[in-house]
Scaffold this motif. Structure first.
Motif, PDB file in Angstrom:
ATOM      1  N   ASP A 266      52.389  35.999  41.745  1.00 25.07           N
ATOM      2  CA  ASP A 266      51.611  35.000  41.627  1.00 25.07           C
ATOM      3  C   ASP A 266      50.943  35.072  40.169  1.00 25.07           C
ATOM      4  OD1 ASP A 266      51.438  33.376  44.169  1.00 25.07           O
ATOM      5  OD2 ASP A 266      50.972  35.432  44.827  1.00 25.07           O
ATOM      6  N   TRP A 267      50.555  35.969  39.747  1.00 17.32           N
ATOM      7  CA  TRP A 267      49.864  36.158  38.284  1.00 17.32           C
ATOM      8  C   TRP A 267      51.034  35.701  37.252  1.00 17.32           C
ATOM      9  CZ3 TRP A 267      51.154  40.357  35.006  1.00 17.32           C
ATOM     10  CH2 TRP A 267      50.329  40.247  33.628  1.00 17.32           C
ATOM     11  N   MET A 268      52.322  36.415  37.529  1.00 13.67           N
ATOM     12  CA  MET A 268      53.384  35.893  36.505  1.00 13.67           C
ATOM     13  C   MET A 268      53.816  34.721  36.737  1.00 13.67           C
ATOM     14  SD  MET A 268      55.537  39.646  37.251  1.00 13.67           S
ATOM     15  CE  MET A 268      56.907  39.125  36.025  1.00 13.67           C
ATOM     16  N   HIS A 269      53.898  33.949  37.656  1.00 12.21           N
ATOM     17  CA  HIS A 269      54.512  32.600  37.804  1.00 12.21           C
ATOM     18  C   HIS A 269      53.365  31.472  37.705  1.00 12.21           C
ATOM     19  CE1 HIS A 269      58.632  33.858  38.848  1.00 12.21           C
ATOM     20  NE2 HIS A 269      58.306  34.650  39.382  1.00 12.21           N
ATOM     21  N   GLY A 270      52.163  32.042  37.627  1.00 10.45           N
ATOM     22  CA  GLY A 270      51.076  31.070  37.535  1.00 10.45           C
ATOM     23  C   GLY A 270      50.782  30.300  38.743  1.00 10.45           C
ATOM     24  N   THR A 271      50.897  30.931  39.841  1.00  9.89           N
ATOM     25  CA  THR A 271      50.704  30.434  41.215  1.00  9.89           C
ATOM     26  C   THR A 271      49.388  30.905  41.949  1.00  9.89           C
ATOM     27  OG1 THR A 271      52.265  31.852  42.387  1.00  9.89           O
ATOM     28  CG2 THR A 271      52.940  29.519  41.608  1.00  9.89           C
ATOM     29  N   SER A 272      48.703  31.762  41.240  1.00  6.84           N
ATOM     30  CA  SER A 272      47.316  32.560  41.800  1.00  6.84           C
ATOM     31  C   SER A 272      46.217  31.115  41.963  1.00  6.84           C
ATOM     32  CB  SER A 272      46.705  33.264  40.910  1.00  6.84           C
ATOM     33  OG  SER A 272      47.818  34.631  40.732  1.00  6.84           O
ATOM     34  N   LEU A 273      45.564  31.493  43.121  1.00  4.56           N
ATOM     35  CA  LEU A 273      44.307  30.512  43.590  1.00  4.56           C
ATOM     36  C   LEU A 273      43.002  31.368  43.630  1.00  4.56           C
ATOM     37  CD1 LEU A 273      45.950  28.478  46.494  1.00  4.56           C
ATOM     38  CD2 LEU A 273      45.995  27.874  43.959  1.00  4.56           C
ATOM     39  N   GLY A 274      42.105  31.040  42.856  1.00  2.00           N
ATOM     40  CA  GLY A 274      40.789  31.623  43.051  1.00  2.00           C
ATOM     41  C   GLY A 274      40.915  33.075  42.398  1.00  2.00           C
ATOM     42  N   GLY A 275      41.349  33.177  41.141  1.00  2.00           N
ATOM     43  CA  GLY A 275      41.469  34.351  40.471  1.00  2.00           C
ATOM     44  C   GLY A 275      42.780  35.327  40.821  1.00  2.00           C
ATOM     45  N   ASP A 276      43.262  35.799  39.857  1.00  4.01           N
ATOM     46  CA  ASP A 276      44.562  36.598  39.960  1.00  4.01           C
ATOM     47  C   ASP A 276      44.359  38.078  40.132  1.00  4.01           C
ATOM     48  OD1 ASP A 276      44.025  37.451  37.353  1.00  4.01           O
ATOM     49  OD2 ASP A 276      45.002  35.751  36.609  1.00  4.01           O
ATOM     50  N   VAL A 277      45.321  38.715  40.198  1.00  3.15           N
ATOM     51  CA  VAL A 277      45.204  40.257  40.488  1.00  3.15           C
ATOM     52  C   VAL A 277      44.592  40.892  39.238  1.00  3.15           C
ATOM     53  CG1 VAL A 277      47.567  40.511  39.838  1.00  3.15           C
ATOM     54  CG2 VAL A 277      46.660  42.304  41.237  1.00  3.15           C
ATOM     55  N   MET A 278      44.936  40.226  38.204  1.00  5.26           N
ATOM     56  CA  MET A 278      44.326  41.088  36.675  1.00  5.26           C
ATOM     57  C   MET A 278      43.021  40.999  36.641  1.00  5.26           C
ATOM     58  SD  MET A 278      47.243  42.154  35.747  1.00  5.26           S
ATOM     59  CE  MET A 278      46.460  42.982  34.233  1.00  5.26           C
ATOM     60  N   ARG A 279      42.294  39.889  37.151  1.00  3.02           N
ATOM     61  CA  ARG A 279      40.699  39.910  37.363  1.00  3.02           C
ATOM     62  C   ARG A 279      40.305  41.085  38.511  1.00  3.02           C
ATOM     63  NH1 ARG A 279      37.251  35.040  40.049  1.00  3.02           N
ATOM     64  NH2 ARG A 279      37.705  36.240  41.774  1.00  3.02           N
ATOM     65  N   ASP A 280      41.244  41.252  39.487  1.00  2.00           N
ATOM     66  CA  ASP A 280      40.890  42.447  40.252  1.00  2.00           C
ATOM     67  C   ASP A 280      40.914  43.680  39.592  1.00  2.00           C
ATOM     68  OD1 ASP A 280      40.324  40.492  42.263  1.00  2.00           O
ATOM     69  OD2 ASP A 280      42.400  40.537  43.201  1.00  2.00           O
ATOM     70  N   VAL A 281      41.966  43.954  38.967  1.00  2.00           N
ATOM     71  CA  VAL A 281      42.164  45.298  38.274  1.00  2.00           C
ATOM     72  C   VAL A 281      41.009  45.468  37.162  1.00  2.00           C
ATOM     73  CG1 VAL A 281      43.575  46.420  36.636  1.00  2.00           C
ATOM     74  CG2 VAL A 281      44.382  45.286  38.582  1.00  2.00           C
TER      75      VAL A 281
END
Length: 344
Positions: A280-295
């Motif tokens: 989702d982060w790679m394809h730009g389909t994240s909603l409400g923050g992506d996995v990189m923010r979690d990391v």
């Protein structure tokens, strides 16, 4: 029932929590249990009872417990849910019974299909699909295979979920599958509860939950130890059960981020199609923050930057001390040589 209770993964963890045996005795007990199981039952029987047992222990029982909390203590559950009151499951007993019946049916269907595929593959290859040997897999081999299985699950889940079950421009077949998935899994726009993990139309359920787990294991046939598959299967079930609970108190920033993204997907099914959110982060389909923010949050929580700088400073100090010691040693050696030459 005796086979289910003798699954060595369960007995191993129960033995560590209920006794004060040393690690070596636990490993010995684990090995003896596994060896007895392998010698007394067929690989297919062990596989099917093992996967069903893991589903019951790590999905069905926790899901029913969460459902009891949500229905008997709604004010408490409301404060712990991502979407508040709208995330609570229906209080209608008939609707809940239908959801439970659909979930149990899908669990049975998954088990039957797994059994047929394993039996057919074993007959075709003249060997069981998983290595059901008495020899335990090496830790590095288990870690490598589990990493491959999780990576493959992420890829399959994302592309099946996005381009088949939520296709933007679907064909006639994908349009039907997407409609069935929307009617069952997304019948309400709110954060999910764990029972919905299996409460989907059977075909979308198999595509979304069964294929991404079983197909990678099938491709690793005869290289994958059954214990490794059990560990991967159990970890996946625990992750899916917790992250579909809709609770804000799921432990860990990474797991909490997955839970938040699942809640947003069920509330607004236009993104967050993967399991971990990497694609989702790679394809730009994240909603409400992506996995990189979690990391990033996880790194800040554990002060990774400060610890890294401290470790680098300490390493640099040790290197500098080593260089200075080498220089002193050379100077002392030169002085001794000069003193010896002068005395001669």
């Amino acid at each position: 029932m005796d086979l289910l209770m003798s699954v060595p993964i369960a007995s191993y963890f129960f033995s560590t929590s209920l006794t004060s045996w040393s690690t070596s005795l636990n490993l010995l007990f684990f090995y003896m249990t596994w060896t007895t199981l392998i010698l007394s039952h067929s690989p297919l029987k062990i596989e099917l009872f093992g996967t069903v047992g893991l589903r019951i222990v790590f999905w069905l029982i926790p899901s029913l417990f969460f459902l009891l909390v949500d229905t008997l203590l709604p004010s408490l559950a409301e404060s712990l849910k991502h979407s508040g009151t709208s995330a609570l499951p229906p209080r209608d007993a008939v609707a809940l019974a239908r959801l439970l019946g659909l979930a149990i049916f899908n669990l049975t269907l998954e088990t039957v299909l797994e059994g047929l595929l394993s039996l057919g593959t074993a007959l075709y290859l003249k060997a069981p699909i998983f290595r059901a040997a008495t020899t335990l897999p090496l830790p590095w081999q288990m870690a490598k295979h589990i990493a491959l299985l999780f990576a493959a699950r992420e890829v399959l889940t994302y592309y099946i979920h996005r381009y088949i079950l939520h296709a933007q421009y679907p064909s006639r077949t994908t349009r039907r599958l997407a409609a069935q998935h929307a009617r069952c899994a997304h019948h309400r726009r709110a954060a999910p509860f764990s029972l919905l993990l299996f409460a989907d139309h059977p075909i979308p359920f198999l595509l979304h939950r069964f294929v991404p787990i079983y197909l990678p294991a099938l491709l690793l046939q005869r290289h994958l130890h059954m214990l490794t598959f059990f560990l991967f299967f159990g970890l996946s079930t625990i992750e899916e059960t917790l992250t579909l609970s809709g609770y804000t108190i799921v432990p860990g920033i990474i797991m909490g981020g997955i839970t938040r993204r699942n809640s947003l997907h069920y509330s607004r099914p236009t993104g967050n199609f993967g399991c971990w959110g990497v694609l989702d982060w790679m394809h730009g389909t994240s909603l409400g923050g992506d996995v990189m923010r979690d990391v990033k949050n996880e790194a800040e929580k554990h002060h990774v930057k400060e610890k890294g700088e401290k470790a680098a400073d300490e390493a640099g100090g040790l290197i500098q001390e080593g260089i200075e010691g080498l220089r002193r040693s050379r100077r002392n050696k030169g002085r001794r040589s000069m003193a010896n030459g002068g005395s001669e």
